[in-house]
Design a protein around this motif. Structure first.
Motif, PDB file in Angstrom:
ATOM      1  N   ARG B  34       0.814  -1.220   0.000  1.00 17.64           N
ATOM      2  CA  ARG B  34       0.000   0.000   0.000  1.00 17.64           C
ATOM      3  C   ARG B  34       0.850   1.273   0.000  1.00 17.64           C
ATOM      4  O   ARG B  34       0.492   2.250  -0.653  1.00 17.64           O
ATOM      5  CB  ARG B  34      -1.000   0.004   1.147  1.00 17.64           C
ATOM      6  N   LEU B  35       1.964   1.256   0.724  1.00 14.59           N
ATOM      7  CA  LEU B  35       2.780   2.484   0.761  1.00 14.59           C
ATOM      8  C   LEU B  35       3.390   2.839  -0.589  1.00 14.59           C
ATOM      9  O   LEU B  35       3.251   3.977  -1.050  1.00 14.59           O
ATOM     10  CB  LEU B  35       3.862   2.382   1.828  1.00 14.59           C
ATOM     11  N   PHE B  38       0.634   4.062  -2.789  1.00  9.88           N
ATOM     12  CA  PHE B  38       0.147   5.374  -2.364  1.00  9.88           C
ATOM     13  C   PHE B  38       1.152   6.473  -2.723  1.00  9.88           C
ATOM     14  O   PHE B  38       0.774   7.533  -3.224  1.00  9.88           O
ATOM     15  CB  PHE B  38      -0.116   5.371  -0.858  1.00  9.88           C
ATOM     16  N   HIS B  39       2.438   6.223  -2.479  1.00 15.53           N
ATOM     17  CA  HIS B  39       3.452   7.244  -2.801  1.00 15.53           C
ATOM     18  C   HIS B  39       3.453   7.568  -4.293  1.00 15.53           C
ATOM     19  O   HIS B  39       3.552   8.734  -4.684  1.00 15.53           O
ATOM     20  CB  HIS B  39       4.853   6.762  -2.383  1.00 15.53           C
ATOM     21  N   TYR B  42       0.286   9.500  -5.004  1.00 15.58           N
ATOM     22  CA  TYR B  42       0.371  10.844  -4.408  1.00 15.58           C
ATOM     23  C   TYR B  42       1.161  11.780  -5.326  1.00 15.58           C
ATOM     24  O   TYR B  42       0.785  12.921  -5.557  1.00 15.58           O
ATOM     25  CB  TYR B  42       1.034  10.748  -3.033  1.00 15.58           C
ATOM     26  N   ARG B  43       2.250  11.256  -5.864  1.00 16.96           N
ATOM     27  CA  ARG B  43       3.081  12.110  -6.732  1.00 16.96           C
ATOM     28  C   ARG B  43       2.459  12.269  -8.113  1.00 16.96           C
ATOM     29  O   ARG B  43       2.695  13.269  -8.783  1.00 16.96           O
ATOM     30  CB  ARG B  43       4.499  11.542  -6.829  1.00 16.96           C
ATOM     31  N   GLN B  48      -3.328  14.520  -1.507  1.00 15.61           N
ATOM     32  CA  GLN B  48      -3.351  13.460  -0.490  1.00 15.61           C
ATOM     33  C   GLN B  48      -4.642  12.637  -0.513  1.00 15.61           C
ATOM     34  O   GLN B  48      -4.615  11.413  -0.590  1.00 15.61           O
ATOM     35  CB  GLN B  48      -3.173  14.127   0.880  1.00 15.61           C
ATOM     36  N   GLU B  52      -5.285   8.768  -1.794  1.00 13.75           N
ATOM     37  CA  GLU B  52      -5.790   7.733  -0.898  1.00 13.75           C
ATOM     38  C   GLU B  52      -7.006   7.036  -1.486  1.00 13.75           C
ATOM     39  O   GLU B  52      -7.130   5.813  -1.419  1.00 13.75           O
ATOM     40  CB  GLU B  52      -6.145   8.381   0.443  1.00 13.75           C
ATOM     41  N   GLU B  53      -7.868   7.833  -2.092  1.00 13.47           N
ATOM     42  CA  GLU B  53      -9.070   7.283  -2.719  1.00 13.47           C
ATOM     43  C   GLU B  53      -8.684   6.338  -3.876  1.00 13.47           C
ATOM     44  O   GLU B  53      -9.232   5.249  -4.015  1.00 13.47           O
ATOM     45  CB  GLU B  53      -9.937   8.452  -3.221  1.00 13.47           C
ATOM     46  N   ALA B  55      -5.825   4.818  -4.205  1.00 20.25           N
ATOM     47  CA  ALA B  55      -5.155   3.635  -3.648  1.00 20.25           C
ATOM     48  C   ALA B  55      -6.204   2.612  -3.198  1.00 20.25           C
ATOM     49  O   ALA B  55      -6.041   1.405  -3.405  1.00 20.25           O
ATOM     50  CB  ALA B  55      -4.253   4.023  -2.489  1.00 20.25           C
ATOM     51  N   GLN B  56      -7.295   3.111  -2.621  1.00 17.62           N
ATOM     52  CA  GLN B  56      -8.388   2.210  -2.232  1.00 17.62           C
ATOM     53  C   GLN B  56      -8.929   1.484  -3.472  1.00 17.62           C
ATOM     54  O   GLN B  56      -9.166   0.289  -3.457  1.00 17.62           O
ATOM     55  CB  GLN B  56      -9.531   3.026  -1.609  1.00 17.62           C
TER      56      GLN B  56
END
Lengths: 146, 194
Positions: B34-35, B38-39, B42-43, B48, B52-53, B55-56
């Motif tokens: 997940r990290l 997400f990273h 995010y980029r 943010q 996150e949405e 990534a879900q």
């Protein structure tokens, strides 16, 4: 080819990869040594390396964030909600996921063309049949009269 | 993202177990990936909550696809391809929102930006913020594929072959993308070159 053993990475396509790997710290020790030896005698590469290192350090300032608490829990809830949905709804979602959306206009266009051709064929055959049938009827009538 | 062979095999094993109904193992995949996902997101989207949405959504799609998963490629390649497609779709639909971060926005660590009254800290903080904002803008202005390639190469430390598989192009095309991208970035961020 220069005295140091490698062709200048700024001049040669195949050695240019060295700068990408150098930036990403992925050079093997022999490659790193060869590049260092070359850079020591190549002012263009010295400048390039300096710029590349600055760029790398600058890019490092952009730190990514972290999740808000409860990410896994929210995902778990979404999965459970999805599991409760009827099968047809889940299938519809799957179709969305596999990205059929861009193919839909193409599929619609093909369908219209196929239907158009079918209609044209049908129209053509219904229009021709009475005319085509007429001579046969005449022949049959003539033969029957004999 | 130099994943070990053992963890790669484990990913495939877990996906096969998921296919057979052992859904409790999904948490393990989530924990491991997940990290990085997400990273990357995010980029890509520079926001943010959107990251996150998305990534879900990535992990939801992984879960949905468990029955049809075939280990034809590295799991992470497949995962990042899903993430990249979702991010690119979002970027295309929300072009105007990219790089619109402000001082009111939450920090990456989830805290609101706070400026203390200690002068050297304020100065350092502002210099850092400006630099970060310039980096974000410079990367945000790259063409989509170049941006994705840089994020995977620089920040996710992915192999060329893996980046190529995610982007659906050859390794040499990836290298060309990266050359052009870093060239643009060097020009756009030239003010930080000493």
């Amino acid at each position: 080819m220069l005295d140091d053993g490698i062709t200048c990475p700024l001049q040669s396509r195949e050695n240019a990869d060295l700068w990408l790997d150098y930036a990403a710290r992925r050079l093997s020790p022999p490659q790193a040594r060869a590049l260092d030896e070359h850079v020591a005698v190549c002012p263009s590469c010295q400048r390039f390396r300096q710029q590349q290192e600055m760029l790398w350090d600058t890019l490092d300032t952009w730190q990514s964030g972290n999740f808000q608490p409860g990410f896994a829990l929210r995902l778990q809830e979404r999965i459970e909600a999805e599991e409760r949905r009827p099968a047809w709804e889940r299938t519809a979602t799957w179709f969305e996921d596999v990205k059929l959306k861009p193919a839909l206009p193409v599929a619609a266009a093909i369908l219209i063309i196929v239907l158009g051709l079918q209609f044209f064929q049908f129209f053509k055959s219904t229009k021709l049949t009475p005319e085509g049938a007429e001579p046969e009827t005449v022949v049959e009538t003539t033969e029957a009269a004999r | 993202m130099a994943a070990s062979a053992a963890s790669l095999e484990r990913d495939i094993f877990v996906m096969q177990q998921l296919r057979e109904g052992h859904t409790h193992l999904f948490g393990e995949l989530l924990e491991r990936h997940r990290l990085p996902v997400f990273h990357f997101l995010y980029r890509m989207v520079q926001n943010q909550s959107v990251a996150e949405e998305l990534a879900q959504e990535v992990f939801l799609r992984v879960y949905r696809s468990r029955a049809n998963y075939e280990p034809s490629a590295k799991f992470t390649t497949w995962l990042f391809r899903i993430a990249m497609n979702l991010a690119l779709n979002w970027v295309r639909d929300n072009r105007h929102e990219l790089g619109q971060g402000s001082l009111d926005e939450e920090q990456p660590d989830g805290k609101l930006r706070q400026i203390s009254d200690h002068r050297p800290d304020i100065e350092q903080y502002l210099v850092h913020q400006v630099k970060m904002s310039d980096v974000r803008d410079a990367i945000g202005k790259l063409p989509e594929k170049q941006r994705a390639a840089v994020l995977m190469h620089k920040y996710q430390e992915m192999e060329y072959s893996q980046i190529a598989a995610v982007l659906g192009c050859s390794e040499s095309a990836v290298k060309s993308l990266l050359f052009r991208a870093y060239e643009s970035l060097r020009a756009r961020l030239a003010q930080y070159a000493g």
